[in-house]
Enzyme design. Structure first.
Site, short mmCIF file in Angstrom:
data_model
loop_
_atom_site.label_atom_id
_atom_site.label_comp_id
_atom_site.label_asym_id
_atom_site.label_seq_id
_atom_site.Cartn_x
_atom_site.Cartn_y
_atom_site.Cartn_z
N SER A 56 49.50 21.30 65.00
CA SER A 56 48.91 19.98 65.18
C SER A 56 47.60 19.77 64.43
O SER A 56 47.18 18.63 64.23
CB SER A 56 48.66 19.71 66.67
OG SER A 56 47.83 20.71 67.22
N ASP A 347 40.53 15.27 72.33
CA ASP A 347 41.19 15.47 73.62
C ASP A 347 40.84 16.89 74.08
O ASP A 347 39.87 17.46 73.60
CB ASP A 347 42.71 15.22 73.54
CG ASP A 347 43.41 16.11 72.52
OD1 ASP A 347 42.86 17.17 72.14
OD2 ASP A 347 44.53 15.76 72.08
N HIS A 350 42.15 19.14 70.66
CA HIS A 350 42.00 18.82 69.24
C HIS A 350 40.61 18.27 68.90
O HIS A 350 40.08 17.44 69.64
CB HIS A 350 43.06 17.81 68.83
CG HIS A 350 44.45 18.28 69.12
ND1 HIS A 350 45.12 17.92 70.26
CD2 HIS A 350 45.27 19.09 68.43
CE1 HIS A 350 46.32 18.50 70.27
NE2 HIS A 350 46.43 19.21 69.16
#
Length: 373
Positions: A56, A347, A350
């Protein structure tokens, strides 16, 4: 990325909430050097394209139409991206790979390979095959229902065929030989897989699992070289113990305990990074240049010295409480901080665009080395 996916925010079962809770990974704004709207290539580099593999930290939206909870193609993700579009990037804005592509002089953003409307020009200047929640270990991607590295490599092979059909085999080989490749993976293998399930711990001690991941890394590098890669950057692990979600999990039974990095997790990343660098020194590259990229030290410095970078919130994310929300738990119904640039994390896993910008600046000397090869 435009596709027919639809995200509905309903009440989730405890099992789904748990999967959302553990099923993603870690890792400002910078514009390209331009002259009359023409991208300038530093050092007159001849880099033709950028190809990205991993998780990610470098996924711009390949999970958007996948049946997984590990996706982010909805607000408030993308709040500070161009036109506030939630593209599927797991942050509020741009990724380091976007900033790299801009700095190199290729384009403003690295698109996801699975975008169904990519133009030939976009294909030829590079794409990302990365998938949020993935890792070096195939089991890690299986846990999250995302795209494993093996499949990402298969997509790259498919990519080559698509481009060959347009410009021919020889021009495609030349394009690949002058491209920059980047791999960013490994955090999920520990945070999601090894430390949070019993599956690998039944078979591997921690040192054995580290060696297992290194073997997988070495094989993936060999596979890329066999496909024509000549310049490869491989990113080390971050201080995993500083991720808000890790801190939350490790202090859940002690609500009065102050939030701080979990050193035992970060030390695993530091040790793995050294093992990775040792492995890279000894691998037979057959002429390919493989460069190690350190994100551990710059990110740890941001955590330890936040004021130096303009941060005032270190151990929680901007979205929701910042303690556990990510992916579907960070959604249009979530409360979000006003100024994400004051937060290290967007978040609970991340980084914010501001953090990515600082990471990009720390990596610029490494990128410059790759440009001069």
């Amino acid at each position: 990325m435009r596709c027919s996916c639809h995200v509905t925010f309903l009440r989730y079962s405890p099992i789904l909430l748990f999967l959302i809770f553990i099923s993603s990974n870690i890792k400002g704004e910078t514009g390209p050097l331009t002259k009359k709207n023409v991208l300038i290539k530093p050092f007159n580099n001849t880099i033709s394209a950028i190809f990205v593999f991993g998780d990610s930290t470098v996924d711009p939206g390949n999970n958007n139409c996948r049946a997984t909870v590990t996706k982010s193609n909805f607000p408030p993700y993308g709040r500070d991206f161009v036109n506030h579009i939630p593209t599927g990037r797991f942050t509020n804005g741009r990724l380091v790979t976007d900033m790299m592509a801009s700095y190199i002089g290729l384009k403003e953003f690295v698109p996801p390979y699975l975008d169904p409307i990519l133009s030939l020009e976009e294909l030829m200047t590079g794409v990302s095959f990365a998938s949020g929640g993935s890792g070096l270990d195939p089991l890690t991607a299986q846990i999250s229902g995302v795209i494993p590295l093996e499949q990402q490599l298969e997509y790259f092979k498919e990519y080559k065929i698509r481009v060959e059909n347009e410009i021919g085999e020889e021009k495609t080989k030349l394009l690949i030989s002058k491209a920059m490749f980047l791999i960013s993976a490994g955090t999920n293998d520990f945070v999601i897989n090894y430390f949070n399930t019993q599956l690998r711990r039944h078979s591997y001690t921690l040192p054995d699992y580290q060696q297992f991941l290194l073997q997988l890394t070495q094989q993936f590098l060999k596979d890329l070289m066999a496909e024509g890669a000549r310049v490869i950057g491989i990113v080390g692990l971050p201080p995993m113990g500083c991720l808000p979600v890790v801190i939350t999990m490790k202090t859940a039974g002690s609500p009065l305990q102050p939030r701080q990095c979990i050193d035992s997790y970060s030390d695993v990343g530091k040790e793995y990074n050294q093992l990775l660098q040792n492995m890279l020194k000894n691998i037979n590259t057959y002429g390919t240049k493989i460069i190690y990229a350190d994100i551990y030290n710059p990110l740890y410095d941001m955590v330890q010295n936040p004021n130096k970078y303009g941060f005032n919130n270190v151990y929680s994310g901007c979205c929701g409480t910042g303690l556990f929300e990510l992916a579907l738990l960070c959604n249009p119904n979530s409360l979000v901080c006003i100024n994400a640039s004051e937060y290290i994390f967007w978040d609970a896993v991340h980084p914010t665009q501001a953090t990515y910008y600082n990471l990009f600046n720390s990596l610029r000397p490494t990128v410059d080395v790759m440009l001069k090869l």
